[in-house]
Design an enzyme around this catalytic site. Structure first.
Site, short mmCIF file in Angstrom:
data_model
loop_
_atom_site.label_atom_id
_atom_site.label_comp_id
_atom_site.label_asym_id
_atom_site.label_seq_id
_atom_site.Cartn_x
_atom_site.Cartn_y
_atom_site.Cartn_z
CB ILE A 155 -0.97 -0.01 1.21
CG1 ILE A 155 -1.93 -1.19 1.09
CG2 ILE A 155 -1.73 1.31 1.31
CD1 ILE A 155 -2.78 -1.47 2.34
CB THR A 229 -5.55 4.28 5.41
OG1 THR A 229 -4.23 4.18 4.90
CG2 THR A 229 -6.19 5.57 4.96
CB SER A 230 -2.00 1.60 8.86
OG SER A 230 -1.32 0.43 8.56
NE ARG A 231 -5.67 -3.75 11.29
CZ ARG A 231 -6.06 -3.82 10.02
NH1 ARG A 231 -6.29 -2.71 9.34
NH2 ARG A 231 -6.24 -4.98 9.43
CG ASP A 255 -10.39 4.09 6.74
OD1 ASP A 255 -11.58 4.45 6.63
OD2 ASP A 255 -10.01 2.94 6.45
CD GLU A 260 -11.18 0.11 13.56
OE1 GLU A 260 -10.54 1.12 13.24
OE2 GLU A 260 -11.36 -0.86 12.78
CG HIS A 292 -11.38 -0.37 9.14
ND1 HIS A 292 -10.68 -0.82 10.23
CD2 HIS A 292 -10.73 -0.88 8.06
CE1 HIS A 292 -9.66 -1.58 9.83
NE2 HIS A 292 -9.67 -1.62 8.51
CD GLN A 293 -15.86 5.05 3.19
OE1 GLN A 293 -16.07 5.73 4.18
NE2 GLN A 293 -16.11 5.49 1.98
CB ALA A 294 -9.04 2.46 3.45
P1 NAI Z 1 2.76 -4.87 3.68
O1 NAI Z 1 3.08 -6.02 4.57
O2 NAI Z 1 2.88 -5.02 2.21
O3 NAI Z 1 3.68 -3.62 4.11
C1 NAI Z 1 3.93 -3.25 5.43
C2 NAI Z 1 5.27 -2.55 5.48
O4 NAI Z 1 5.47 -2.09 6.83
C3 NAI Z 1 6.44 -3.47 5.13
O5 NAI Z 1 7.27 -2.85 4.17
C4 NAI Z 1 7.15 -3.67 6.46
O6 NAI Z 1 8.55 -3.85 6.31
C5 NAI Z 1 6.82 -2.36 7.17
N1 NAI Z 1 7.02 -2.43 8.61
C6 NAI Z 1 6.85 -3.50 9.43
N2 NAI Z 1 7.14 -3.16 10.69
C7 NAI Z 1 7.51 -1.86 10.66
C8 NAI Z 1 7.94 -0.94 11.65
N3 NAI Z 1 8.08 -1.31 12.93
N4 NAI Z 1 8.24 0.32 11.27
C9 NAI Z 1 8.12 0.70 9.98
N5 NAI Z 1 7.73 -0.13 8.99
C10 NAI Z 1 7.43 -1.39 9.34
O7 NAI Z 1 1.31 -4.41 4.12
P2 NAI Z 1 0.25 -3.57 3.25
O8 NAI Z 1 -0.58 -4.49 2.43
O9 NAI Z 1 0.95 -2.43 2.59
O10 NAI Z 1 -0.70 -3.03 4.41
C11 NAI Z 1 -0.25 -2.09 5.37
C12 NAI Z 1 -1.27 -2.00 6.49
O11 NAI Z 1 -2.48 -1.42 5.99
C13 NAI Z 1 -1.73 -3.37 7.05
O12 NAI Z 1 -0.87 -3.80 8.08
C14 NAI Z 1 -3.10 -3.08 7.57
O13 NAI Z 1 -3.01 -2.81 8.94
C15 NAI Z 1 -3.53 -1.82 6.84
N6 NAI Z 1 -4.73 -2.03 6.02
C16 NAI Z 1 -5.82 -1.20 6.23
C17 NAI Z 1 -6.97 -1.36 5.48
C18 NAI Z 1 -8.14 -0.44 5.66
O14 NAI Z 1 -9.24 -0.75 5.14
N7 NAI Z 1 -8.03 0.68 6.34
C19 NAI Z 1 -7.08 -2.44 4.49
C20 NAI Z 1 -5.86 -3.20 4.30
C21 NAI Z 1 -4.75 -3.01 5.06
#
Ligand code: NAI
Length: 345
Positions: A155, A229-231, A255, A260, A292-294
């Site tokens: 992302i 938009t992460s957690r 988001d 939540e 949490h709509q992203a």
């Molecule tokens: P991904 O696993 O492809 O990327 C996560 C990145 O964070 C990796 O490059 C990893 O090395 C890095 N990382 C891990 N620990 C770290 C730290 N302590 N400090 C800095 N960077 C660190 O995951 P993706 O698919 O990009 O998703 C990211 C986050 O987005 C997910 O963990 C999820 O929580 C959130 N998400 C939110 C959604 C929403 O609807 N709001 C939907 C899908 C995901």
């Protein structure tokens, strides 16, 4: 027939899951309630449970699932911070959907950012009331601004590409920087100090919980815009509110929110919200909250259903083997794909 207790069902879940799995070897038991210690009983008689981000798959729930002979927890999400993978070890397989549409999330982050910075939400409300005044709607150009991206995975990288299209300068922080990516990695402190916009795209872990708290906010530029938009747990929401009240933070686009679980995804209009902090955040003129709509695009819903159904089949047809299984044992939760011995079972 594989019987699956499908927790936290929303109206938008059913069509895609019925399309990909409902008519075949899989029978879903659609339940509106979330999975937790009080509701786990509803899974009795099933072979698997299918859960989303606010279902609680803690040690006690896993113990019960194991007792019921349930062999699989199939997450409909990428994030898995709501599952106790330590407790799952040796008891139940845990599979997730590693990528369903990183574009959906990155584009939503941009939508929030543009809405906030260019005051689109305020303009929309005004013109509906035939108020054509521009007072208070001044934004700023993205072009030339510095955006700090925390987490450059699927992302984060797409978010970066879009920001580059705006002519923004991108800097990033990641625990595992991507080699040869052309991304300028800096320390977290430097990112906090230099960024006009900060967007969070890393997972929630013990290490990242409240990474944006009081001391991080102190290091930021005055007027910084924060996008999450992460957690929710990545941000200490009390510290965020303090930063907003102190006029240090220019805007926040959220988001996700740490608490939540009992609030988002439901219609609570007409009720008094039992969360003072969220109520105060929402009342701030420079805070935008989406629920949490992203992830919520047609493409993402179809991909989630298709992958989840494939994960379930794979686990039952291949004696528990599934590429998208999470494993605690080897310490590389998502990266132990070829080592059968290193999987949870
Ligand atoms: P991904 O696993 O492809 O990327 C996560 C990145 O964070 C990796 O490059 C990893 O090395 C890095 N990382 C891990 N620990 C770290 C730290 N302590 N400090 C800095 N960077 C660190 O995951 P993706 O698919 O990009 O998703 C990211 C986050 O987005 C997910 O963990 C999820 O929580 C959130 N998400 C939110 C959604 C929403 O609807 N709001 C939907 C899908 C995901």
């Amino acid at each position: 027939m594989i019987r699956v207790a499908f927790f936290d069902t929303k109206a938008y879940d059913r069509p895609s899951f019925e399309r990909y799995g409902g008519e075949s070897d899989i029978r879903f038991r659609f339940l509106e309630t979330k999975l937790n210690e009080d509701t786990v009983e509803l899974a009795r008689g099933c072979d698997a449970v299918c859960v989303f981000v606010n279902d609680s798959v803690n040690a006690a729930v896993i113990e019960k699932l194991h007792e019921f002979g349930i062999r699989l927890v199939a997450l409909r999400s990428a994030g898995y911070n709501n599952v106790d993978v330590h407790a799952a070890f040796g008891k139940v397989h845990v599979v997730h959907v590693p990528a369903y549409s990183p574009y959906a999330v990155a584009e939503h982050a941009i939508a929030l950012l543009l809405t906030s910075v260019r005051r689109i939400h305020k303009a929309y409300n005004r013109t509906r009331d035939f108020n054509f005044s521009l007072n208070g709607l001044t934004g700023f150009d993205f072009h030339g601004k510095t955006v700090g991206v925390i987490g450059t995975g699927k992302i984060g990288r797409i978010f970066i590409d879009i920001c580059r299209g705006f002519g923004m300068k991108v800097i990033a922080y990641d625990l595992f920087p991507a080699a040869d990516s052309g991304i300028e990695y800096v320390s977290l402190d430097e990112l906090l100090a230099r960024s006009d916009v900060i967007s969070l795209h890393c997972p929630l872990t013990d290490e990242t919980r409240h990474m944006i708290g009081g001391s991080a906010i102190e290091k930021m530029k005055k007027g910084v815009v924060i996008v999450n938009t992460s957690r929710g747990g990545l941000i200490d929401a009390e510290a965020l509110l303090e930063g907003i009240v102190a006029r240090k933070i220019g805007a926040a686009c959220l988001d996700v929110y740490e608490e939540e679980a009992d609030i988002f995804f439901e219609d609570r209009s007409g009720h008094i919200l039992n969360d003072e902090l969220l109520s105060r955040l929402i009342s701030m003129p420079n805070v935008i909250v989406t629920s949490h709509q992203a992830f919520l695009t047609e493409e993402a819903l179809n991909n989630i259903a298709e992958t989840t159904v494939a994960n379930i089949r794979s686990c039952f047809e291949n004696d528990g083997l599934c590429d998208n299984e999470l494993c605690y044992r080897c310490g590389h939760i998502e990266r132990c794909k070829n080592e059968r011995r290193e999987k949870c079972f």
